[in-house]
Enzyme design. Structure first.
Site, PDB file in Angstrom:
ATOM      1  N   LYS A 205       0.448  -1.340  -0.298  1.00  0.00           N
ATOM      2  CA  LYS A 205       0.164  -0.061   0.233  1.00  0.00           C
ATOM      3  C   LYS A 205       0.419   1.415   0.315  1.00  0.00           C
ATOM      4  O   LYS A 205       0.307   2.065  -0.883  1.00  0.00           O
ATOM      5  CB  LYS A 205      -1.273  -0.057   1.206  1.00  0.00           C
ATOM      6  CG  LYS A 205      -1.753   1.319   1.781  1.00  0.00           C
ATOM      7  CD  LYS A 205      -2.748   1.751   0.852  1.00  0.00           C
ATOM      8  CE  LYS A 205      -2.779   2.567   0.845  1.00  0.00           C
ATOM      9  NZ  LYS A 205      -3.901   3.340  -0.818  1.00  0.00           N
ATOM     10  N   ASN A 209       1.159   4.180  -2.572  1.00  0.00           N
ATOM     11  CA  ASN A 209       0.910   5.553  -2.855  1.00  0.00           C
ATOM     12  C   ASN A 209       2.308   6.240  -2.822  1.00  0.00           C
ATOM     13  O   ASN A 209       1.793   7.438  -3.325  1.00  0.00           O
ATOM     14  CB  ASN A 209       0.882   5.544  -1.730  1.00  0.00           C
ATOM     15  CG  ASN A 209      -0.856   5.903  -1.635  1.00  0.00           C
ATOM     16  OD1 ASN A 209      -1.039   5.363  -2.805  1.00  0.00           O
ATOM     17  ND2 ASN A 209      -1.957   5.954  -1.055  1.00  0.00           N
ATOM     18  N   CYS A 261      -4.615  11.025   2.220  1.00  0.00           N
ATOM     19  CA  CYS A 261      -4.096   9.771   1.987  1.00  0.00           C
ATOM     20  C   CYS A 261      -2.164  10.256   1.423  1.00  0.00           C
ATOM     21  O   CYS A 261      -1.820   9.386   2.585  1.00  0.00           O
ATOM     22  CB  CYS A 261      -4.066   8.746   0.857  1.00  0.00           C
ATOM     23  SG  CYS A 261      -5.506   8.038   1.755  1.00  0.00           S
TER      24      CYS A 261
HETATM   25  N1  LIG Z   1      -9.896   7.834   2.074  1.00  0.00           N
HETATM   26  C1  LIG Z   1      -9.522   6.529   0.887  1.00  0.00           C
HETATM   27  O1  LIG Z   1      -9.618   6.785  -0.056  1.00  0.00           O
HETATM   28  C2  LIG Z   1      -7.910   5.696   1.528  1.00  0.00           C
HETATM   29  C3  LIG Z   1      -7.916   4.278   0.801  1.00  0.00           C
HETATM   30  C4  LIG Z   1      -6.912   3.654   1.016  1.00  0.00           C
HETATM   31  C5  LIG Z   1      -7.569   3.613   2.187  1.00  0.00           C
HETATM   32  N2  LIG Z   1      -7.407   4.299   3.218  1.00  0.00           N
HETATM   33  C6  LIG Z   1      -6.569   4.618   4.067  1.00  0.00           C
HETATM   34  O2  LIG Z   1      -7.617   4.013   5.672  1.00  0.00           O
HETATM   35  C7  LIG Z   1      -8.140   4.625   7.079  1.00  0.00           C
HETATM   36  C8  LIG Z   1      -9.286   4.980   7.451  1.00  0.00           C
HETATM   37  O3  LIG Z   1      -9.976   6.493   6.046  1.00  0.00           O
HETATM   38  P1  LIG Z   1     -10.471   7.297   5.522  1.00  0.00           P
HETATM   39  O4  LIG Z   1      -9.954   7.865   4.647  1.00  0.00           O
HETATM   40  O5  LIG Z   1     -12.090   6.390   6.034  1.00  0.00           O
HETATM   41  O6  LIG Z   1     -11.078   8.301   7.356  1.00  0.00           O
HETATM   42  P2  LIG Z   1     -12.144   8.898   7.903  1.00  0.00           P
HETATM   43  O7  LIG Z   1     -11.014   9.475   9.016  1.00  0.00           O
HETATM   44  O8  LIG Z   1     -12.940   9.137   7.034  1.00  0.00           O
HETATM   45  O9  LIG Z   1     -12.669   7.430   8.441  1.00  0.00           O
HETATM   46  C9  LIG Z   1     -11.812   7.435   9.668  1.00  0.00           C
HETATM   47  C10 LIG Z   1     -13.431   6.545  10.747  1.00  0.00           C
HETATM   48  O10 LIG Z   1     -12.777   5.831  11.788  1.00  0.00           O
HETATM   49  C11 LIG Z   1     -13.637   6.646  12.840  1.00  0.00           C
HETATM   50  N3  LIG Z   1     -12.921   6.010  13.999  1.00  0.00           N
HETATM   51  C12 LIG Z   1     -11.926   6.554  15.021  1.00  0.00           C
HETATM   52  N4  LIG Z   1     -11.692   5.369  16.059  1.00  0.00           N
HETATM   53  C13 LIG Z   1     -12.650   4.157  16.168  1.00  0.00           C
HETATM   54  C14 LIG Z   1     -12.977   3.528  16.802  1.00  0.00           C
HETATM   55  N5  LIG Z   1     -11.849   3.062  17.705  1.00  0.00           N
HETATM   56  N6  LIG Z   1     -13.692   2.462  16.527  1.00  0.00           N
HETATM   57  C15 LIG Z   1     -14.663   2.731  15.763  1.00  0.00           C
HETATM   58  N7  LIG Z   1     -14.625   3.626  14.816  1.00  0.00           N
HETATM   59  C16 LIG Z   1     -13.212   4.596  14.844  1.00  0.00           C
HETATM   60  C17 LIG Z   1     -14.088   7.590  12.870  1.00  0.00           C
HETATM   61  O11 LIG Z   1     -14.727   8.517  13.942  1.00  0.00           O
HETATM   62  C18 LIG Z   1     -14.165   8.002  11.126  1.00  0.00           C
HETATM   63  O12 LIG Z   1     -15.511   7.875  11.083  1.00  0.00           O
HETATM   64  C19 LIG Z   1      -6.786   5.235   6.837  1.00  0.00           C
HETATM   65  O13 LIG Z   1      -5.322   4.503   7.327  1.00  0.00           O
HETATM   66  C20 LIG Z   1      -6.467   5.572   5.039  1.00  0.00           C
HETATM   67  O14 LIG Z   1      -5.360   6.202   5.074  1.00  0.00           O
HETATM   68  C21 LIG Z   1      -7.733   5.921   3.238  1.00  0.00           C
END
Ligand SMILES: NC(=O)c1ccc[n+]([C@@H]2O[C@H](COP(=O)([O-])OP(=O)(O)OC[C@H]3O[C@@H](n4cnc5c(N)ncnc54)[C@H](O)[C@@H]3O)[C@@H](O)[C@H]2O)c1
Length: 438
Positions: A205, A209, A261
């Site tokens: 991953k 990126n 990201c």
């Molecule tokens: N957004 C993307 O396009 C994308 C793509 C691939 C990977 N990622 C990775 O995925 C992960 C999440 O990214 P995202 O963009 O969805 O972030 P985000 O901030 O939109 O969502 C994260 C969510 O997790 C929740 N959260 C935090 N702690 C928690 C817990 N203990 N229990 C339950 N919920 C909890 C938060 O309230 C939030 O809603 C990151 O590591 C990111 O790098 C994101």
């Protein structure tokens, strides 16, 4: 299969809804109860094309629920996807892993049957092994695997259901079998899958990126050279792109990358390599980051020059607030960063975006926001095109001539037809397309 999805942000909400399309019964859990309420009502808390329809139909099947109760989500599930955030730590380049640690601990504490915890969050290499060791040490009945996610915002549903590949980081055949069961439909469609160890899965991953960020910063470095050599980066990237070894994608010069990201992932990767004693291997990523951030400064500098060296008393329209089109995500958005910098220098800045204004307003409440493009552009001395939404590409420069105070366009995304705008009477400056005032 009964699945829990822990964290229902951009990644988790999409993943939860898409998993029902594969025939699973899914419960999404988030600590943010407003998000849970919204998703439960079928209202997406963020803009993502196609997601609204997928969410609605998944809820209608009765196979998708959202909850703020950890017990309700975790109990009875065989697979628990960890989709919580891994932001950059305050004051450091490293990733903040406390959400991931807390989520894994919560599942371990609450689970009432054997099962598999599957990390999807982007984490520094070594995180999964550390978490697996912790589960073992605590005598947990749960196993840990890592299955990084490659979806792109704006194309999230398609990418989640039709990925280029699946990567399974596992420590047992049982874990591999469970993941193959979860993704059976996608694998049957012919999607390649790679089974590997935990560390390699985590690295796929961040390496992907890093490569994408490198391609973007490479062409932006070429843009810097074009700007002093009086050459044209758009033609340069077109010509480079015909070379099959190079390819045209991610080779568009402009204001650079942002979002939740790429910037934090390359920083965290460098920081982790340093901790592991391999900092030399990734020093180039620091340069990639610097090139990227320099584009933002460049836009502000060019704007100042176009405005005669003074922002005070000048009206500027910034078209775009999201970090990229087809998204309302403003995390580390280059567009908003530039808008805020020009505002700080004394300009009156009006920002337009088709979807991201509510998020932008929360982040930068002192900027002025307009819901119509012509309201943002009325009486301006300069228009800065900062996010390449289709709406902006199709602006007719002839119709906008009478709207503005001075017909000046700074195209920071190489999105508009340069000649068309120039012929319509505009002073146009596009990043990487020759020296200013040439
Ligand atoms: N957004 C993307 O396009 C994308 C793509 C691939 C990977 N990622 C990775 O995925 C992960 C999440 O990214 P995202 O963009 O969805 O972030 P985000 O901030 O939109 O969502 C994260 C969510 O997790 C929740 N959260 C935090 N702690 C928690 C817990 N203990 N229990 C339950 N919920 C909890 C938060 O309230 C939030 O809603 C990151 O590591 C990111 O790098 C994101």
């Amino acid at each position: 299969m009964r699945i829990s999805v822990i964290g229902t942000g951009y990644l988790g909400a999409v993943h939860a809804a898409c998993m029902t399309r594969l025939g699973h019964e899914v419960v999404g859990y988030d600590t943010d109860s407003a998000k849970v309420d919204s998703l439960s009502r079928g209202v997406s808390p963020f803009f993502e094309p196609e997601f609204g329809a997928v969410l609605e139909s998944a809820l209608a099947t009765g196979r998708l629920r959202f909850t703020s109760s950890a017990e309700e989500a975790v109990r009875g599930a065989k697979v628990h996807f960890i989709c919580v955030g891994t932001p950059q730590q305050l004051g450091s380049d490293a990733a903040d892993l406390h959400f991931v640690d807390a989520a894994v601990q919560m599942v371990a504490d609450v689970a009432d049957c054997d099962g598999l915890i599957v990390g999807k969050s982007t984490v520094p290499v070594g995180t999964a092994q550390r978490l697996a060791d912790r589960l073992n040490r605590d005598g947990s009945r749960l196993e840990l695997a890592w299955n990084p996610e490659f979806l792109r915002e704006g194309l999230a549903v398609r990418d989640n259901l039709h990925p280029d590949r699946l990567v399974f980081g596992v420590t047992s055949q049982h874990a591999e079998k469970s993941l193959m069961e979860v993704y059976a439909k996608i694998i049957d469609d012919g999607t390649p899958y790679i089974t590997t160890d935990l560390a390699t899965a985590e690295l796929v991953k961040v390496a992907a990126n890093s490569f994408l960020a490198t391609k973007i910063s490479f062409i932006n470095a070429m843009a810097e050279v074009c700007e002093v050599a009086n050459a044209d980066v758009v033609t340069l990237s077109e010509a480079l792109g015909y070379d099959a070894r190079i390819g045209r994608r991610f080779l568009s010069a402009g204001l650079g990358f942002g979002g939740g990201c790429l910037p934090k992932d390359i920083r965290a990767f460098s920081a982790r390599a340093g901790e592991l004693g391999a900092s030399d291997a990734l020093t180039f990523l620091r340069e990639i980051d610097k090139i990227n951030m320099r584009r933002r400064d460049k836009v502000v500098t060019v704007a100042g020059t176009l405005l005669g060296g003074n922002f005070l008393g000048k009206n500027i329209a910034v078209l775009g607030a999201a970090f990229k089109p087809n998204s309302d995500d403003v995390r580390d958005s280059p567009a908003l960063n530039v808008a805020a910098a020009m505002h700080l220098k004394g300009a009156s800045v009006r920002v337009h975006d088709p979807k991201a204004i509510p998020n932008a307003r929360r982040q930068f409440p002192t900027l002025t926001y307009c819901s119509a493009i012509d309201d943002a552009c009325r009486n301006t001395d300069l228009i800065v095109l900062a996010t390449e939404w289709d709406e902006y590409r199709s602006i007719d420069p002839r119709l906008f001539l009478s709207l503005v105070r001075e017909p000046r366009m700074l195209d920071a995304r190489n999105a508009v037809d340069y000649d068309f705008w120039s012929e319509a009477g505009w002073q146009v400056y596009a990043l990487g397309r020759g020296a200013l005032n040439s």
